[in-house]
Motif scaffolding. Sequence first.
Motif, PDB file in Angstrom:
ATOM      1  N   ALA A 179      -4.629  -9.152 -12.415  1.00  0.00           N
ATOM      2  CA  ALA A 179      -5.026  -7.717 -11.569  1.00  0.00           C
ATOM      3  C   ALA A 179      -4.822  -7.632 -10.406  1.00  0.00           C
ATOM      4  O   ALA A 179      -4.722  -8.568  -9.630  1.00  0.00           O
ATOM      5  CB  ALA A 179      -6.467  -7.389 -12.107  1.00  0.00           C
ATOM      6  N   ASP A 180      -4.358  -6.295  -9.735  1.00  0.00           N
ATOM      7  CA  ASP A 180      -4.497  -6.053  -8.367  1.00  0.00           C
ATOM      8  C   ASP A 180      -3.817  -6.645  -7.672  1.00  0.00           C
ATOM      9  O   ASP A 180      -3.833  -7.242  -6.638  1.00  0.00           O
ATOM     10  CB  ASP A 180      -5.672  -6.352  -7.796  1.00  0.00           C
ATOM     11  CG  ASP A 180      -6.981  -5.413  -8.469  1.00  0.00           C
ATOM     12  OD1 ASP A 180      -6.549  -4.332  -8.774  1.00  0.00           O
ATOM     13  OD2 ASP A 180      -8.172  -5.594  -8.314  1.00  0.00           O
ATOM     14  N   VAL A 181      -2.331  -6.670  -8.030  1.00  0.00           N
ATOM     15  CA  VAL A 181      -1.196  -6.997  -7.332  1.00  0.00           C
ATOM     16  C   VAL A 181      -0.719  -5.953  -6.496  1.00  0.00           C
ATOM     17  O   VAL A 181      -0.184  -4.798  -6.785  1.00  0.00           O
ATOM     18  CB  VAL A 181      -0.018  -7.723  -8.114  1.00  0.00           C
ATOM     19  CG1 VAL A 181       1.188  -8.062  -7.252  1.00  0.00           C
ATOM     20  CG2 VAL A 181      -0.362  -8.549  -8.980  1.00  0.00           C
ATOM     21  N   ALA A 182      -0.918  -5.932  -5.010  1.00  0.00           N
ATOM     22  CA  ALA A 182      -0.657  -4.861  -4.024  1.00  0.00           C
ATOM     23  C   ALA A 182       0.818  -4.600  -3.854  1.00  0.00           C
ATOM     24  O   ALA A 182       1.538  -5.533  -3.606  1.00  0.00           O
ATOM     25  CB  ALA A 182      -1.537  -5.251  -2.872  1.00  0.00           C
ATOM     26  N   ALA A 183       1.180  -3.251  -3.679  1.00  0.00           N
ATOM     27  CA  ALA A 183       2.472  -2.696  -3.273  1.00  0.00           C
ATOM     28  C   ALA A 183       2.287  -1.645  -2.350  1.00  0.00           C
ATOM     29  O   ALA A 183       1.094  -1.314  -2.356  1.00  0.00           O
ATOM     30  CB  ALA A 183       3.282  -2.389  -4.707  1.00  0.00           C
ATOM     31  N   THR A 184       3.272  -1.359  -1.607  1.00  0.00           N
ATOM     32  CA  THR A 184       2.851  -0.286  -0.473  1.00  0.00           C
ATOM     33  C   THR A 184       2.801   0.906  -1.052  1.00  0.00           C
ATOM     34  O   THR A 184       2.482   1.927  -0.704  1.00  0.00           O
ATOM     35  CB  THR A 184       4.239  -0.402   0.465  1.00  0.00           C
ATOM     36  OG1 THR A 184       5.422  -0.089  -0.413  1.00  0.00           O
ATOM     37  CG2 THR A 184       4.380  -1.646   1.185  1.00  0.00           C
ATOM     38  N   ASN A 185       3.503   1.133  -2.527  1.00  0.00           N
ATOM     39  CA  ASN A 185       3.335   2.479  -3.175  1.00  0.00           C
ATOM     40  C   ASN A 185       2.323   2.364  -4.575  1.00  0.00           C
ATOM     41  O   ASN A 185       2.724   3.082  -5.461  1.00  0.00           O
ATOM     42  CB  ASN A 185       4.666   3.078  -3.460  1.00  0.00           C
ATOM     43  CG  ASN A 185       5.463   2.354  -4.529  1.00  0.00           C
ATOM     44  OD1 ASN A 185       5.284   0.904  -4.839  1.00  0.00           O
ATOM     45  ND2 ASN A 185       6.587   2.993  -4.880  1.00  0.00           N
TER      46      ASN A 185
END
Length: 198
Positions: A179-185
Motif C-alpha cells: 500500500a501507499d506507494v507515493a507518486a506526484t499525482n
Amino acid sequence: MNTRILTLSVASAAILGLAACNSGGETEAPAADAAATDTAAMEPAAPAATGTVVTVAQGNPDFTTLVSAVQAAELVETLNGAGPFTVFAPTNAAFEKIPAATRESLMAPAGKADLTGILTYHVVPGNVSAAALAEQITAGGGQAQLTTVQGGTLTARANADGSITLTDAAGNTSRVVQADVAATNGVIHAIDTVVMPG
C-alpha cells in the motif's frame, strides 16, 4: 468468457505498470510521526514521490507488463496528468495468472477498447491512502464502494490481519499486497490479482 479473461489481463497489465512506478516508495505519513509509528506496515521514513504513477511504474521491473498495457491503451498521457489518481496495480505475478493468449489479444490493436476498460477499472479518482480507505470501510459498516474511472464499482473490505481486499463486479477478489506507494499525482496500491469490470 474469453473477453472477460482478456479484460482481466489488460487491467492487470495496466495496474502492474502503475504499481511499478512507485513500488519502491512508501506513502508519506500525514505529517505525523505518530501515524507512522501506529502503522506497523509502514516504513518509518518514506521517500518523497519523484514521479507520476506511470514514471514510478516504469522504474520498477515488477510492473513491466502493466507499463506495456498502459502504453498499448494509450493511457500514458492521461495517467501522467494532474490527477490525483489512486491506482490499484496488479503485479507482474497477478498479470501472469491470465492466459498468455488472452494477454496477447488485449495488447493487440483490436483489443485496445477492452484493455482501456480494464485498466481504467483499476483507477479511482483522488488520492486515497490505505488509512483513508480503512476509514471509509469503517464508516461504511465494513465495506466501502469505490467508483472507478471506468465507471464501475469496486468493493473494499478489511481483513482480520489488517490487509484490504477488493471485490470486482464479477465477485472476484484481489488483495492489496503493498500500500501507499507515493507518486506526484496520486498513490499506488499493488494488488495480487487483476480485477474485472464485469
